[in-house]
Design a protein around this motif. Sequence first.
Motif, PDB file in Angstrom:
ATOM      1  N   ALA A 135      48.653  26.416  32.430  1.00 34.08           N
ATOM      2  CA  ALA A 135      49.767  26.482  31.480  1.00 34.08           C
ATOM      3  C   ALA A 135      49.541  25.550  30.288  1.00 34.08           C
ATOM      4  O   ALA A 135      49.861  25.889  29.146  1.00 34.08           O
ATOM      5  CB  ALA A 135      51.072  26.127  32.187  1.00 34.08           C
ATOM      6  N   TYR A 138      47.267  27.313  28.036  1.00 35.52           N
ATOM      7  CA  TYR A 138      47.892  28.488  27.408  1.00 35.52           C
ATOM      8  C   TYR A 138      48.879  28.085  26.316  1.00 35.52           C
ATOM      9  O   TYR A 138      48.812  28.575  25.182  1.00 35.52           O
ATOM     10  CB  TYR A 138      48.604  29.331  28.463  1.00 35.52           C
ATOM     11  CG  TYR A 138      49.215  30.596  27.919  1.00 35.52           C
ATOM     12  CD1 TYR A 138      48.462  31.765  27.852  1.00 35.52           C
ATOM     13  CD2 TYR A 138      50.534  30.630  27.473  1.00 35.52           C
ATOM     14  CE1 TYR A 138      49.011  32.942  27.351  1.00 35.52           C
ATOM     15  CE2 TYR A 138      51.092  31.792  26.961  1.00 35.52           C
ATOM     16  CZ  TYR A 138      50.324  32.943  26.903  1.00 35.52           C
ATOM     17  OH  TYR A 138      50.874  34.090  26.389  1.00 35.52           O
ATOM     18  N   PHE A 139      49.800  27.192  26.645  1.00 34.22           N
ATOM     19  CA  PHE A 139      50.862  26.849  25.705  1.00 34.22           C
ATOM     20  C   PHE A 139      50.456  25.733  24.742  1.00 34.22           C
ATOM     21  O   PHE A 139      50.905  25.709  23.587  1.00 34.22           O
ATOM     22  CB  PHE A 139      52.126  26.430  26.466  1.00 34.22           C
ATOM     23  CG  PHE A 139      52.760  27.545  27.238  1.00 34.22           C
ATOM     24  CD1 PHE A 139      53.452  28.555  26.575  1.00 34.22           C
ATOM     25  CD2 PHE A 139      52.654  27.608  28.617  1.00 34.22           C
ATOM     26  CE1 PHE A 139      54.033  29.599  27.285  1.00 34.22           C
ATOM     27  CE2 PHE A 139      53.221  28.637  29.336  1.00 34.22           C
ATOM     28  CZ  PHE A 139      53.914  29.640  28.670  1.00 34.22           C
TER      29      PHE A 139
END
Length: 431
Positions: A135, A138-139
């Motif tokens: 995550a 990704y973010f």
Amino acid sequence: MEKGKLTFWQAVALAVGTMIGASIFSIFGEGVKVAGNGLPIAFFISGIYALMVAYSYAHMGSKLISNAGPIAFIERGFGSSPVVGSLSILMWFSYVISIALFSISFAGYFLPLIHLNYLLAYTTVEVLVVALFGALNYFGGTRAVGKFEFWIVLTKVLILLVFIVAGLWVLHPEYLKPHPSPEYFKGILTASVVFFLSYTGFGLITNVSENVVNPSKTIPRAIYASISIVMTIYVFVSIAALGALPAEEIEKYAENALAVAARPALGDFGFLLLSLGALVSIISALNATIYTGANAAYALMKEGFIPFPEKLVRKEWMSEHTGLYLTCSLGLLFTLFFNVTSVASMISLITTVLYLGVILSHLRLCEEVGGKRGIIFFNLIVITFVAVEILIYQYRMSITTGLIFTASFLLELLYYGRRRSSPIIRHVRGC
């Protein structure tokens, strides 16, 4: 500064974070069994081996800018072939296995500290830690990963510096007195080969070269800086540990030798501090491996080196995150359903083969990318010797490793005819 790019120190942190993983905490005692109090010398020699390989990585990486890293270098030197394609599959597979090993190691260190030893707890932690750093990738993107890695590596280095200072404070010089003999020097040489694997990680800087500020200058500087930092830490950590406790005493605690060696100066606090240091090391190594593995996977998939539907790679919802999805998913798959420790040793063999491939490519391309042919040839001879010693040392796993190498080659051979023939080098700097 280019927005969204890794800085020099962030690139260094990625490499240092991978090199100083949990291994220095968990296998230090085994190193003492092999080399005795000559381990600091062994670490220094291992660092020299790493610098020999770095000579080629630095020259190639400053001219050939691609997140495919060593695969791009080898392809440039030898052209496209099923062999190069199978090496790309193996390189990516080594990232996947590393992610599985790091997640398992994290759960193995973390849960006993909080007195939770349930199977479900291990599975939950393993899934959560991979999902967390997936995550973040990704973010947060490149900048978030780089900043996190810098600070977590700084924390790890500070913990080791505390250990070094404390160990030197209670140093017993007689514990470090050498015992010259054929067995003594043989142990040092053997340990230097084994711990050469502790320096594997500097090459991943080339797997993010497209994401680095001014890569033609940053890549070689970051490679040399990361190896120098790690070599200095390894040598002084081993001096501090062996100066605090006799080698015979450290050998008894193979799994947590450094934590035990911290007790003479820091007491139980030292034991806890080094245990936390191991956790921090695993976190930084996992974060760096997911990021570089995802970047390498996407670069290789785009050019067809990893068999994956091209139309799916090009879809907007997949785009540059394709490598991240696949790398994390397979990492979790191996974590939960496979005995990854049975193939862990193949990572070192894959890395060593890549090192040899890069040096050979550099030998062929030295007029294009720079470097002295005599130095390259000498490095090739030394690293070939190291590779043979590693193969002998890991003989028991050679059958499994051979099967995986063969399977990768056959897969690439079947896929090769459909693969794009365009080179994977994105940018070539002028010589």
